[in-house]
Design a protein around this motif. Structure first.
Motif, PDB file in Angstrom:
ATOM      1  N   ILE A  95       0.837  -1.187   0.000  1.00  9.58           N
ATOM      2  CA  ILE A  95       0.000   0.000   0.000  1.00  9.58           C
ATOM      3  C   ILE A  95       0.880   1.248   0.000  1.00  9.58           C
ATOM      4  N   GLY A  96       0.259   2.377  -0.285  1.00  8.48           N
ATOM      5  CA  GLY A  96       0.984   3.638  -0.327  1.00  8.48           C
ATOM      6  C   GLY A  96       0.264   4.621  -1.217  1.00  8.48           C
ATOM      7  N   ALA A  97       0.681   5.868  -1.163  1.00  8.70           N
ATOM      8  CA  ALA A  97       0.058   6.908  -1.973  1.00  8.70           C
ATOM      9  C   ALA A  97       0.381   6.692  -3.447  1.00  8.70           C
ATOM     10  N   ASN A  98      -0.337   7.409  -4.308  1.00 13.53           N
ATOM     11  CA  ASN A  98      -0.032   7.355  -5.740  1.00 13.53           C
ATOM     12  C   ASN A  98       1.411   7.770  -5.978  1.00 13.53           C
ATOM     13  N   GLY A  99       2.112   7.039  -6.847  1.00 10.40           N
ATOM     14  CA  GLY A  99       3.496   7.359  -7.145  1.00 10.40           C
ATOM     15  C   GLY A  99       4.495   6.803  -6.160  1.00 10.40           C
ATOM     16  N   ALA A 100       4.030   5.965  -5.237  1.00  7.18           N
ATOM     17  CA  ALA A 100       4.934   5.418  -4.220  1.00  7.18           C
ATOM     18  C   ALA A 100       5.851   4.331  -4.769  1.00  7.18           C
ATOM     19  N   GLY A 101       5.512   3.789  -5.936  1.00  3.36           N
ATOM     20  CA  GLY A 101       6.338   2.732  -6.525  1.00  3.36           C
ATOM     21  C   GLY A 101       5.728   1.353  -6.444  1.00  3.36           C
ATOM     22  N   LYS A 102       4.446   1.268  -6.122  1.00  8.36           N
ATOM     23  CA  LYS A 102       3.799  -0.027  -5.914  1.00  8.36           C
ATOM     24  C   LYS A 102       3.723  -0.848  -7.206  1.00  8.36           C
ATOM     25  N   THR A 103       3.171  -0.228  -8.247  1.00  8.37           N
ATOM     26  CA  THR A 103       3.033  -0.946  -9.513  1.00  8.37           C
ATOM     27  C   THR A 103       4.394  -1.260 -10.121  1.00  8.37           C
ATOM     28  N   SER A 104       5.343  -0.327  -9.997  1.00  7.46           N
ATOM     29  CA  SER A 104       6.699  -0.598 -10.508  1.00  7.46           C
ATOM     30  C   SER A 104       7.313  -1.798  -9.808  1.00  7.46           C
ATOM     31  N   THR A 105       7.012  -1.957  -8.525  1.00  6.68           N
ATOM     32  CA  THR A 105       7.518  -3.103  -7.779  1.00  6.68           C
ATOM     33  C   THR A 105       6.976  -4.407  -8.350  1.00  6.68           C
ATOM     34  N   LEU A 106       5.669  -4.453  -8.612  1.00  2.00           N
ATOM     35  CA  LEU A 106       5.082  -5.673  -9.162  1.00  2.00           C
ATOM     36  C   LEU A 106       5.600  -5.955 -10.567  1.00  2.00           C
ATOM     37  N   GLN A 144      -5.604   0.208  -4.051  1.00  5.85           N
ATOM     38  CA  GLN A 144      -5.905   1.479  -3.393  1.00  5.85           C
ATOM     39  C   GLN A 144      -7.087   1.360  -2.441  1.00  5.85           C
ATOM     40  N   ASN A 145      -7.953   0.382  -2.669  1.00  2.30           N
ATOM     41  CA  ASN A 145      -9.130   0.220  -1.819  1.00  2.30           C
ATOM     42  C   ASN A 145      -8.707  -0.377  -0.477  1.00  2.30           C
ATOM     43  N   ALA A 146      -8.724   0.469   0.570  1.00  5.26           N
ATOM     44  CA  ALA A 146      -8.217   0.046   1.874  1.00  5.26           C
ATOM     45  C   ALA A 146      -9.035  -1.099   2.454  1.00  5.26           C
ATOM     46  N   LYS A 147     -10.353  -1.052   2.267  1.00  5.19           N
ATOM     47  CA  LYS A 147     -11.207  -2.104   2.823  1.00  5.19           C
ATOM     48  C   LYS A 147     -10.855  -3.446   2.214  1.00  5.19           C
ATOM     49  N   LEU A 148     -10.669  -3.475   0.887  1.00  6.40           N
ATOM     50  CA  LEU A 148     -10.323  -4.724   0.223  1.00  6.40           C
ATOM     51  C   LEU A 148      -8.942  -5.199   0.670  1.00  6.40           C
ATOM     52  N   THR A 149      -7.980  -4.277   0.701  1.00  6.60           N
ATOM     53  CA  THR A 149      -6.613  -4.652   1.068  1.00  6.60           C
ATOM     54  C   THR A 149      -6.562  -5.274   2.450  1.00  6.60           C
ATOM     55  N   PHE A 150      -7.090  -4.564   3.430  1.00  6.84           N
ATOM     56  CA  PHE A 150      -7.012  -5.063   4.801  1.00  6.84           C
ATOM     57  C   PHE A 150      -7.932  -6.255   5.031  1.00  6.84           C
ATOM     58  N   GLY A 151      -8.982  -6.382   4.208  1.00  3.36           N
ATOM     59  CA  GLY A 151      -9.878  -7.524   4.343  1.00  3.36           C
ATOM     60  C   GLY A 151      -9.293  -8.815   3.823  1.00  3.36           C
ATOM     61  N   VAL A 152      -8.409  -8.709   2.823  1.00  8.11           N
ATOM     62  CA  VAL A 152      -7.850  -9.905   2.174  1.00  8.11           C
ATOM     63  C   VAL A 152      -6.514 -10.314   2.773  1.00  8.11           C
ATOM     64  N   THR A 153      -5.679  -9.329   3.140  1.00  7.86           N
ATOM     65  CA  THR A 153      -4.289  -9.621   3.486  1.00  7.86           C
ATOM     66  C   THR A 153      -4.074  -9.871   4.976  1.00  7.86           C
ATOM     67  N   SER A 154      -3.001 -10.582   5.274  1.00  8.36           N
ATOM     68  CA  SER A 154      -2.607 -10.807   6.666  1.00  8.36           C
ATOM     69  C   SER A 154      -1.539  -9.807   7.106  1.00  8.36           C
ATOM     70  N   SER A 155      -0.765  -9.294   6.149  1.00  9.90           N
ATOM     71  CA  SER A 155       0.256  -8.298   6.463  1.00  9.90           C
ATOM     72  C   SER A 155       0.421  -7.369   5.274  1.00  9.90           C
ATOM     73  N   CYS A 156       1.034  -6.208   5.527  1.00  7.86           N
ATOM     74  CA  CYS A 156       1.199  -5.217   4.464  1.00  7.86           C
ATOM     75  C   CYS A 156       2.583  -4.574   4.531  1.00  7.86           C
ATOM     76  N   VAL A 157       3.039  -4.173   3.347  1.00 10.30           N
ATOM     77  CA  VAL A 157       4.231  -3.354   3.193  1.00 10.30           C
ATOM     78  C   VAL A 157       3.754  -1.969   2.782  1.00 10.30           C
ATOM     79  N   VAL A 158       4.151  -0.949   3.530  1.00 12.46           N
ATOM     80  CA  VAL A 158       3.781   0.427   3.201  1.00 12.46           C
ATOM     81  C   VAL A 158       4.953   1.078   2.474  1.00 12.46           C
ATOM     82  N   MET A 159       4.696   1.563   1.242  1.00  9.50           N
ATOM     83  CA  MET A 159       5.747   2.192   0.452  1.00  9.50           C
ATOM     84  C   MET A 159       5.586   3.706   0.410  1.00  9.50           C
ATOM     85  N   GLU A 160       6.721   4.384   0.387  1.00  3.55           N
ATOM     86  CA  GLU A 160       6.745   5.839   0.250  1.00  3.55           C
ATOM     87  C   GLU A 160       7.987   6.226  -0.545  1.00  3.55           C
TER      88      GLU A 160
END
Length: 244
Positions: free
Chosen positions: A43-54, A202-218
C-alpha cells in the motif's frame, strides 16, 4: 482451487529490488517475503512505486538490482513470459484482456504453459464456478464485457495455469462497490484454499480484508511493515498513505 505442479511451493523472497526509469529512481532497494498460503498487500500513496515493484517482480520492466527467489529457486533472470511456469500468476492493472477473442479463448490462453488435458478442463470448470458469468458468456468477445466482468476474466485467466502465488495490481480499479465485494469474496476463497496472494490495491477495505500483512511504500522505499490489523488502525497510515 488446487495449484498445478509448477515447482516449489515455498516462500517468495524479494531482496534489494530497485527500478530506475531514465535515471530516475522509482523503487530503491526494497525487500519483502510472501510465505506459502500468506496474503501480503503493498500500500501507499499514488506514485509510491507499488506498480513498478510488481512489474519488476514479474520481469515486465528492467530491474536495476535485486534478487527474486521462490522456494529457494532464483527467478531473477527468468523472463516475464516464463514466470507462470514457475507458479506465479499475474493480474495486471487495467485487465488487458484480448478484446477480440471470446471469453473462453481468453481463459484457454491463460493455460498456455500447461498441456490441455483433464486437469486443465477441470480448472476451467473451477474458474466458471468462481465466476459463473464467464461460463454464461463464454462465446462472447471479451471486449463486450463490462469492466467488472473483464476483471473477473483477468483473474480467471491467471488462475488457469494453477499458480501457487497470485499477483494482483489494482483489481478493484473502476469497479462499483458491489463488484468490489464480489472480488473480495473470490480472493478470500482463494486464500482459504491456501493460495499465496500479493496485492497492490488502493481500496483500503479490500486490502485489509484480504491480506494478513502489508508493506507500506513511500517514494520507492519501504516506510513501514506490519500486520494488516495493526496498520488498519494506525493513524499515520490511514491519513498519510490511504487518505482516510
Amino acid at each position: 482451487m488446487k495449484a498445478a505442479d509448477t515447482g516449489p511451493a515455498g516462500t517468495l523472497t524479494v531482496e534489494d529490488l530497485s527500478v530506475h526509469y531514465g535515471g530516475v529512481r522509482a523503487v530503491g532497494s526494497i525487500g519483502f517475503t510472501v510465505a506459502p498460503g500468506e496474503s501480503v498487500g503493498i500500500i501507499g500513496a499514488n506514485g509510491a512505486g507499488k506498480t513498478s515493484t510488481l512489474k519488476a517482480l514479474m520481469g515486465l520492466v528492467p530491474r536495476s538490482g535485486g534478487r527474486i527467489t521462490l522456494g529457494g529457486r532464483d527467478l531473477t533472470r527468468v523472463r516475464a513470459r516464463d514466470m507462470v511456469r514457475h507458479g506465479i500468476g499475474y493480474v495486471p492493472e487495467g485487465r488487458h484482456v484480448f478484446s477480440g477473442l471470446s471469453v473462453e479463448k481468453n481463459l484457454m490462453l491463460g493455460a498456455y504453459s500447461r498441456p490441455w488435458n483433464d486437469g486443465t478442463r477441470r480448472r476451467l470448470d473451477e474458474v466458471h464456478a468462481l465466476f459463473p458469468v464467464l461460463g454464461e458468456m463464454r462465446d462472447r468477445p471479451a471486449g463486450a464485457l463490462s469492466g467488472g466482468q473483464q476483471q473477473m476474466l483477468a483473474i480467471g485467466r491467471a488462475l488457469m495455469a494453477g499458480p501457487r502465488l497470485l499477483v494482483l495490481d489494482e483489481p478493484s480499479m473502476g469497479l462499483s462497490p458491489k463488484l468490489v465485494g464480489s472480488i473480495l469474496d473470490v480472493l478470500l476463497k482463494l486464500r482459504e484454499e491456501g493460495m499465496s496472494l500479493l496485492l497492490v490495491e488502493q481500496n483500503a477495505k479490500l486490502t485489509f480484508g484480504v491480506t494478513s500483512s502489508c508493506v507500506v511504500m513511500e517514494n520507492g522505499e519501504v516506510a513501514m511493515t506490519g500486520t494488516s490489523a495493526e496498520l488498519s488502525r494506525d493513524p499515520r497510515v490511514r491519513e498519510v498513505y490511504l487518505g482516510l
